[in-house]
Write a protein that holds these residues in place. Structure first.
Motif, PDB file in Angstrom:
ATOM      1  N   MET A 151       0.963  -1.233   0.061  1.00  0.00           N
ATOM      2  CA  MET A 151      -0.002  -0.117   0.001  1.00  0.00           C
ATOM      3  C   MET A 151       0.790   1.120   0.022  1.00  0.00           C
ATOM      4  O   MET A 151       0.529   2.194  -0.728  1.00  0.00           O
ATOM      5  CB  MET A 151      -0.974   0.110   0.984  1.00  0.00           C
ATOM      6  CG  MET A 151      -2.036   1.066   1.104  1.00  0.00           C
ATOM      7  SD  MET A 151      -3.404   0.494   0.020  1.00  0.00           S
ATOM      8  CE  MET A 151      -3.001   1.936  -1.322  1.00  0.00           C
ATOM      9  N   THR A 154       2.234   1.752  -3.474  1.00  0.00           N
ATOM     10  CA  THR A 154       1.279   2.200  -4.417  1.00  0.00           C
ATOM     11  C   THR A 154       1.134   3.775  -4.192  1.00  0.00           C
ATOM     12  O   THR A 154       1.120   4.597  -5.339  1.00  0.00           O
ATOM     13  CB  THR A 154      -0.256   1.521  -3.865  1.00  0.00           C
ATOM     14  OG1 THR A 154       0.093   0.211  -4.272  1.00  0.00           O
ATOM     15  CG2 THR A 154      -1.180   1.905  -4.776  1.00  0.00           C
ATOM     16  N   ASP A 246      -5.241  -6.838  -4.512  1.00  0.00           N
ATOM     17  CA  ASP A 246      -4.863  -5.734  -5.743  1.00  0.00           C
ATOM     18  C   ASP A 246      -4.608  -4.460  -5.254  1.00  0.00           C
ATOM     19  O   ASP A 246      -5.171  -4.064  -4.276  1.00  0.00           O
ATOM     20  CB  ASP A 246      -5.934  -5.848  -6.694  1.00  0.00           C
ATOM     21  CG  ASP A 246      -6.062  -7.123  -7.537  1.00  0.00           C
ATOM     22  OD1 ASP A 246      -5.141  -8.121  -7.136  1.00  0.00           O
ATOM     23  OD2 ASP A 246      -6.898  -7.363  -7.965  1.00  0.00           O
ATOM     24  N   PHE A 247      -3.650  -3.802  -6.121  1.00  0.00           N
ATOM     25  CA  PHE A 247      -3.191  -2.395  -5.687  1.00  0.00           C
ATOM     26  C   PHE A 247      -2.961  -1.780  -7.091  1.00  0.00           C
ATOM     27  O   PHE A 247      -2.361  -2.020  -8.240  1.00  0.00           O
ATOM     28  CB  PHE A 247      -1.877  -2.531  -4.992  1.00  0.00           C
ATOM     29  CG  PHE A 247      -1.888  -3.238  -3.781  1.00  0.00           C
ATOM     30  CD1 PHE A 247      -2.345  -2.222  -2.593  1.00  0.00           C
ATOM     31  CD2 PHE A 247      -1.669  -4.434  -3.510  1.00  0.00           C
ATOM     32  CE1 PHE A 247      -2.275  -2.752  -1.368  1.00  0.00           C
ATOM     33  CE2 PHE A 247      -1.920  -5.118  -2.306  1.00  0.00           C
ATOM     34  CZ  PHE A 247      -1.930  -4.448  -1.126  1.00  0.00           C
ATOM     35  N   GLN A 254      -6.768   0.923  -4.031  1.00  0.00           N
ATOM     36  CA  GLN A 254      -7.041  -0.791  -4.131  1.00  0.00           C
ATOM     37  C   GLN A 254      -8.238  -0.708  -5.093  1.00  0.00           C
ATOM     38  O   GLN A 254      -9.121   0.272  -4.851  1.00  0.00           O
ATOM     39  CB  GLN A 254      -7.075  -1.218  -2.943  1.00  0.00           C
ATOM     40  CG  GLN A 254      -6.138  -1.933  -2.101  1.00  0.00           C
ATOM     41  CD  GLN A 254      -6.131  -2.675  -1.036  1.00  0.00           C
ATOM     42  OE1 GLN A 254      -6.713  -2.439  -0.053  1.00  0.00           O
ATOM     43  NE2 GLN A 254      -6.134  -4.110  -1.442  1.00  0.00           N
TER      44      GLN A 254
END
Length: 320
Positions: A151, A154, A246-247, A254
């Motif tokens: 995260m 991302t 998923d990112f 997300q």
């Protein structure tokens, strides 16, 4: 959310193509957060052969062959997908430090095979390079959970990189896109995957679509959307298998129910929407049109058109 996706691809060839064989990844997957309601693939000219089979990663892959001379090829995929907000599997050890995840994927003789290990190694568009490790390290604090690492990476990429559709091509190396800090969603997905793999974490490429909202008061432009790409990271369980999360570094979030997963692979080369082998057609032009719409919006538009046609017919039948 019920989403209607139209993905149209048109090739114009000079000189004409005499024969061709094509592979297409254009059929959305069934996943824990989405269900394929319907799918139709239309091909013009009509192929002499057409079949479908799953590839090694479970993606639906269509094969078709054209055996007559043609100057153009039009492939249109229409799909309806029922999506829901993804939920992280309870099998995932949410607080597992990234170092422990990395150690689970180090090669140990006679250890049990984990399918996720396929996504630790370099691939065609995702090489190993020290620059990926250098960019990744600030997110990989000692003892940080693997989910939090992904995260943070991302969000950093979302802040640090500029989306620029003119800056790269599909052949642009990920290391070049990293250096210039700009590119498109495919570049950002490849860079993030390279960062994660370089640090020992399994990561895969996800192709699909994103529902884009038009500006307030403006109509949705048909064909103005595009294919999208993001990243999936494997998060193990405490003592066994885990799940993928998923990112999306392009949007710093997300994926949710506004995303449609099309296919998964090591990188773009595994899941390109169309590829082929041609006899003839030394030059070509390509036009791709993608539209993602809520199905309810499509139904409302169809009802308005039907009502308008009915009113027009009634007016034409009235005596003058």
């Amino acid at each position: 959310m019920l989403l209607h996706v139209t993905h149209s691809t048109r090739y114009d060839y000079t000189p004409p193509v005499e024969t061709a064989q094509h592979l297409a990844h254009l059929k959305p997957m069934d996943t824990l957060s989405q269900r394929l309601v319907s799918h139709a693939l239309k091909i013009s000219p009509t192929p002499a052969q057409c079949s479908e089979a799953p590839d090694v990663y479970g993606n639906a892959r269509a094969f078709f062959a054209l055996e007559s001379t043609h100057e153009e090829l039009v492939v249109t995929a229409e799909s309806v997908v029922d999506t829901s907000p993804p939920v992280l599997s309870p099998d995932v050890a949410r607080e597992l430090p990234w170092e422990e995840v990395r150690e689970r994927f180090r090669y140990v003789k006679d250890s049990a095979y984990d399918p996720a290990s396929d996504f630790v190694f370099p691939s065609r568009y995702v090489p190993r390079h020290d620059d990926f490790a250098a960019y990744a390290r600030p997110s990989f604090a000692p003892g940080r959970p693997a989910f939090d690492v992904a995260m943070d990476l991302t969000l950093r990429m979302y802040r640090d990189f500029e989306y620029d559709s003119e800056s790269t091509e599909i052949s642009t190396p990920a290391i070049e896109a990293l250096a210039q800090r700009r590119g498109v969603c495919q570049d950002f997905a490849h860079i993030m995957i390279a960062c994660l793999r370089t640090m020992g974490l399994p990561a895969r490429y996800v192709s699909g679509y994103l529902l884009t909202q038009p500006p307030p008061g403006r109509p949705r432009l048909i064909g103005a959307d595009a294919s999208h790409a993001w990243v999936s990271v494997y998060l193990p369980g405490d003592d066994g298998p885990g799940a993928w999360a998923d990112f999306d570094p392009t949007n710093g979030r997300q994926p949710g129910e506004d995303y449609v997963t099309l296919a998964i692979g090591r990188d773009y080369s595994d899941v390109s929407p169309m590829r082929g082998v041609l006899h003839g057609g030394a030059r070509h032009t390509l036009d791709v049109s993608v539209t993602v719409r809520p199905l309810e919006e499509l139904r409302e538009e169809a009802a308005r058109i039907a009502q308008s046609q009915s009113q027009s017919q009634t007016q034409n039948e009235e005596p003058s």
